[in-house]
Design a protein around this motif. Structure first.
Motif: not given
Length: 481
Positions: A272-283
């Motif tokens: 979950i943390a990795a998914g959130v981090g990837l989402l923030l980076f993409t944003l």
């Protein structure tokens, strides 16, 4: 099956420790040679388990003779014989009776009879030789036998190359349980030609030598047989092998059994943390590259011209004293680490045991050099050097296209190369156009070369792109209506 019925000599040498007449331990080299002959051909064939040459190699390896020496001295000592006499007597006739009885008992199970005790003598080893390890260091070509234990009758320490079947009960060897012997139980292999890893028969699972075309148990072809798995290399300090076990060897050679993995809470949290981090980076990437169209109008122009003024004087610097330029005045010296040098002080050696997959293994000595890292000190000097350096800047500004461009006036205190003299240095200029967003109070600036700066007229309107994050105007996107 052909059996050699001619007498043969078996010879070995063993170093033992005995007490001399003064009770001091001494290293003694005992040499033993026996003449033997096959007396019971049926028993000999049964003991060889279909491999008479393997039994010959085992008898010639010296293992049984070394056991005879040890047992003879131990038995004689228990009966009151003084071991110190081994050094002083010229003959060992007092021990021949004990040795003869033990030799007959040792060779009888193989159908072999002792015909003659040819040599049994002891010589003292010099102190320098005695200090050396009893077991000689393995050469690059030294080959030894792996060991295995019989699961049927419990016999252990059987030889991997010599004993393809248990000499006690006849059970076939389990090659998956071959293990490395400790250094004091190593048995050298003489004149062994390595042809490759053993192959397992796919019909009866018996291990066969690589040179065989058909299985020695069921006769099946070995062309499609699989190679046996070998034991992982064992790396240890020279002469300090901790030992191996058949159980550990068998366990290592078994294929891993896959076990279903249960989802773990911490793994789910990490996902979950990795998914959130990837989402923030993409944003962040999207926002940084996200721009919108805007109408901007030119609201003004400005320009700046600067001249560096340099002064000739003392500048403090530091370097290694042997690298100072000529004419420099030393202010201070200090000793500092300039470099490091490594000196080889020795090496650390380890022994690698390598399973060759045919019941034998090789030993290879691997040495790593040991270095002593030593700091090398030298003198470092702080000094004054006369040279030109920037002293101050002169600046001239303008705020419209109508103002004539000019450089600031330069007034030098003294001209020349004297201490405190000044000179004009480098020049630089910048031309800035000022914009305002027609739909918002946002203002922007863009720097251009002078021709482009002059071409943008006051109150001229352009279409452009403005970054949503940071409100920065993309100066390359200006497009006039």
């Amino acid at each position: 099956m052909s059996v050699n019925l001619q007498p043969q000599e078996l010879r070995t040498v063993l170093n033992v420790t005995v007490n001399d007449a003064e009770g001091q331990p001494r290293e003694v080299r005992v040499t033993l040679a026996l003449v033997v002959v096959v007396a019971d051909e049926g028993r000999y064939v049964a003991a060889s388990q279909g491999n008479p040459q393997g039994l010959v190699d085992y008898l010639a390896s010296g293992v049984l003779l070394q056991q005879l020496i040890t047992q003879t001295l131990a038995t004689a000592t228990q009966s009151g014989w003084q071991m110190a006499s081994l050094l002083s007597e010229t003959s060992t006739q007092g021990l021949e009776s004990t040795l003869g009885n033990l030799a007959a008992q040792t060779f009888a199970p193989f159908g072999v009879r002792v015909l003659e005790l040819r040599t049994f003598q002891a010589t003292a080893i010099a102190a320098a030789a005695a200090a050396a390890p009893a077991a000689p260091a393995a050469s690059a070509d030294a080959v030894y036998e792996m060991l295995w234990n019989c699961r049927s009758c419990g016999a252990d320490g059987l030889l991997g190359l010599t004993h393809r079947h248990c000499p006690n009960c006849g059970s076939p060897q389990d090659p998956s349980s071959r293990y490395f012997p400790t250094d004091d139980k190593k048995v050298a292999v003489r004149d062994h030609r390595f042809v490759g890893v053993d192959r397992r028969c796919r019909f009866c699972s018996t291990a066969n030598g690589r040179a065989s075309n058909c299985c020695g148990t069921c006769g099946g072809p070995l062309a499609q047989g699989a190679d046996l798995a070998t034991r992982a290399d064992q790396l240890h300090a020279v002469g300090q092998y901790a030992g191996d076990t058949a159980a550990a060897a068998h366990q290592e050679r078994q294929p891993p059994v896959p076990t279903p993995k249960k989802p773990k809470k911490w793994a789910l949290g990490c996902s979950i943390a990795a998914g959130v981090g990837l989402l923030l980076f993409t944003l962040m990437v999207v926002m940084c590259s996200w721009s919108k169209g805007a109408e901007v109008v030119v609201t003004g122009h400005s320009w700046t011209r600067e001249i560096n003024v340099e002064r000739y004087g003392n500048v403090e610097k530091s370097t290694w004293c042997d690298q100072m330029p000529g004419g420099a005045a030393v202010k201070k010296r200090s000793r500092e680490v300039r470099s490091h040098e490594s000196t080889k002080t020795g090496e650390t050696c380890k022994t690698r045991k390598i399973d060759r997959g045919d019941g034998t293994f090789k030993e290879k000595e691997e040495c790593t050099p040991v270095y002593n890292d030593k700091a090398v000190y030298d003198e470092r000097c702080s000094y004054d050097l006369r040279e030109w350096s920037q002293h101050h800047k002169l600046k001239q500004e303008g705020h419209s296209l109508s103002e004539p461009l000019r450089w600031p006036s330069v007034a030098l205190e003294r001209v020349g190369t004297c201490l405190g003299c000044e000179r004009e240095g480098t020049r630089s200029e910048a031309f800035v156009v000022h914009f305002k967003d027609k739909a918002s109070p946002e203002v922007f600036e863009c720097s251009f070369p002078e021709p482009r700066w002059r071409s943008l007229a006051l109150k001229q309107t352009f279409k452009a792109k403005v970054a949503v994050v940071g409100k920065v105007l993309d100066c390359s996107s200006l497009s006039p209506y």
